[in-house]
Scaffold this motif. Structure first.
Motif, short mmCIF file in Angstrom:
data_model
loop_
_atom_site.label_atom_id
_atom_site.label_comp_id
_atom_site.label_asym_id
_atom_site.label_seq_id
_atom_site.Cartn_x
_atom_site.Cartn_y
_atom_site.Cartn_z
N LEU A 108 -5.54 6.47 0.04
CA LEU A 108 -4.24 7.14 -0.05
C LEU A 108 -3.53 6.85 -1.37
O LEU A 108 -2.36 7.20 -1.54
N ALA A 109 -4.26 6.24 -2.30
CA ALA A 109 -3.65 5.92 -3.60
C ALA A 109 -4.76 5.73 -4.63
O ALA A 109 -5.26 4.61 -4.82
N ASP A 110 -5.14 6.82 -5.28
CA ASP A 110 -6.15 6.73 -6.34
C ASP A 110 -5.71 5.71 -7.37
O ASP A 110 -4.58 5.75 -7.88
N VAL A 111 -6.60 4.78 -7.68
CA VAL A 111 -6.20 3.65 -8.51
C VAL A 111 -5.76 4.07 -9.91
O VAL A 111 -4.83 3.48 -10.49
N GLY A 121 0.82 -1.20 0.00
CA GLY A 121 0.00 0.00 0.00
C GLY A 121 0.86 1.25 0.00
O GLY A 121 1.08 1.86 1.06
N PHE A 122 1.37 1.65 -1.17
CA PHE A 122 2.18 2.86 -1.23
C PHE A 122 1.28 4.07 -1.01
O PHE A 122 0.26 4.23 -1.70
N PRO A 123 1.63 4.97 -0.07
CA PRO A 123 0.78 6.13 0.22
C PRO A 123 1.05 7.26 -0.77
O PRO A 123 1.84 8.17 -0.50
N LEU A 124 0.37 7.23 -1.88
CA LEU A 124 0.68 8.15 -2.97
C LEU A 124 0.30 9.59 -2.65
O LEU A 124 0.92 10.53 -3.14
N HIS A 125 -0.71 9.78 -1.81
CA HIS A 125 -1.19 11.13 -1.48
C HIS A 125 -2.02 11.08 -0.20
O HIS A 125 -2.47 10.00 0.21
N PRO A 126 -2.26 12.23 0.44
CA PRO A 126 -3.16 12.25 1.60
C PRO A 126 -4.58 11.88 1.17
O PRO A 126 -4.97 12.06 0.01
N PRO A 184 -5.97 13.66 -4.20
CA PRO A 184 -5.23 12.89 -5.20
C PRO A 184 -4.09 13.68 -5.82
O PRO A 184 -4.26 14.82 -6.25
N SER A 185 -2.92 13.06 -5.85
CA SER A 185 -1.72 13.68 -6.39
C SER A 185 -0.67 12.59 -6.55
O SER A 185 -0.77 11.53 -5.93
N ASP A 186 0.33 12.85 -7.38
CA ASP A 186 1.42 11.88 -7.50
C ASP A 186 2.77 12.49 -7.10
O ASP A 186 3.83 11.95 -7.41
N GLU A 187 2.73 13.60 -6.36
CA GLU A 187 3.97 14.27 -5.97
C GLU A 187 4.86 13.38 -5.09
O GLU A 187 6.09 13.44 -5.18
N ARG A 188 4.25 12.56 -4.25
CA ARG A 188 5.03 11.70 -3.36
C ARG A 188 5.78 10.61 -4.12
O ARG A 188 6.61 9.92 -3.53
N ALA A 189 5.49 10.46 -5.39
CA ALA A 189 6.13 9.39 -6.17
C ALA A 189 7.33 9.87 -6.97
O ALA A 189 8.00 9.07 -7.63
N LEU A 240 -4.28 6.90 -10.67
CA LEU A 240 -2.94 7.47 -10.52
C LEU A 240 -1.89 6.38 -10.33
O LEU A 240 -0.77 6.48 -10.86
N VAL A 241 -2.25 5.34 -9.59
CA VAL A 241 -1.30 4.23 -9.38
C VAL A 241 -1.03 3.51 -10.70
O VAL A 241 0.12 3.18 -11.01
N ARG A 242 -2.09 3.29 -11.48
CA ARG A 242 -1.90 2.64 -12.78
C ARG A 242 -0.98 3.47 -13.67
O ARG A 242 -0.08 2.95 -14.33
N ARG A 243 -1.22 4.79 -13.68
CA ARG A 243 -0.40 5.66 -14.51
C ARG A 243 1.06 5.66 -14.04
O ARG A 243 1.99 5.61 -14.86
N LEU A 244 1.25 5.70 -12.73
CA LEU A 244 2.60 5.68 -12.18
C LEU A 244 3.34 4.41 -12.59
O LEU A 244 4.50 4.47 -13.03
#
Length: 228
Positions: free
Chosen positions: A169-172, A135-140, A144-149, A174-178
């Protein structure tokens, strides 16, 4: 099911002034060791962490769980990133010292996984062949944001993202895009209806133990490919 080995309590020196507790669990047929950091709100002995360690032991993977200094002190405020990264580095070094024959992977739950990836991005963790995020915490939550990545693009070893599709904490998307942007270094495994704690509603017909089993099967299979 293989008989479980009991976790062995350890102490790890982070620096001259600070030491933290750890639990080392090594099955007899261990083929790798996962240096496993806890999340921001619960320490290494949390039932989720214990279940992961036990399940991986059944699958032939050792674990070294450890506390961050703030958790050792009983504080609710996480350490500075610099201290957290130093703790990650000390834990990896201890795992390598205790079992030099075992290939290492590192990472952890939420905050612990992010601190591990920050440490790896800053300077490669010696001997670590891959990173595993529970569970990577991509954002608060709710933002939704990907700055933490951003730092993940400085990581040059394989990464496994184990993520619930209902993780606040990880919009799906955004996670797919990352994962797509990270390319061949990233493997993404999604768990339908699971939240940030890998909890699933009863209406799904599955329970949390089912999800944890799927998670550990995916993790063990990925480790086998990385270190095998």
């Amino acid at each position: 099911m293989k008989p479980l080995t009991s976790p062995k309590p350890l102490t790890i020196a982070v620096d001259d002034a600070q030491r933290v507790s750890a639990l080392l669990q090594v099955p007899r047929d261990a083929r790798a060791c996962y240096v496993l950091a806890h999340g921001a709100g619960a320490g290494m002995a949390h039932p989720f962490m214990a279940a992961i360690a036990n399940g991986l032991a059944e699958r032939g993977i050792a674990t070294l769980r450890y506390q961050f200094p703030y958790m050792e002190r009983g504080s609710k405020r996480p350490d500075t990133p610099a201290l957290a990264r130093a703790t990650v580095r000390a834990a990896v070094s201890e795992a390598s010292r205790l079992h030099p024959q075992l290939p290492l992977v590192a990472g952890g739950k939420s905050f612990g996984g992010r601190m591990t990836s920050q440490a790896q991005a800053a300077a490669p963790l010696p001997g670590v062949r891959g990173l595993v995020f529970l569970g990577f915490p991509l954002h608060p939550a709710g933002r939704p944001s990907d700055e933490r990545a951003r730092h993940l693009f400085d990581v040059r070893i394989p990464m496994l993202f184990l993520q619930g599709t209902r993780d606040a904490l990880a919009d799906v998307q955004l996670v797919r895009r990352l994962a797509g942007q990270l390319g061949t270094l990233a493997t993404l495994k999604l768990f339908d209806d699971a939240d940030h704690s890998f909890h699933v509603p009863a209406r799904t017909g599955r329970n949390d133990a089912d999800v944890r089993g799927e998670l550990m099967d995916a993790l063990a299979g990925w480790v086998e490919r990385i270190v095998g």
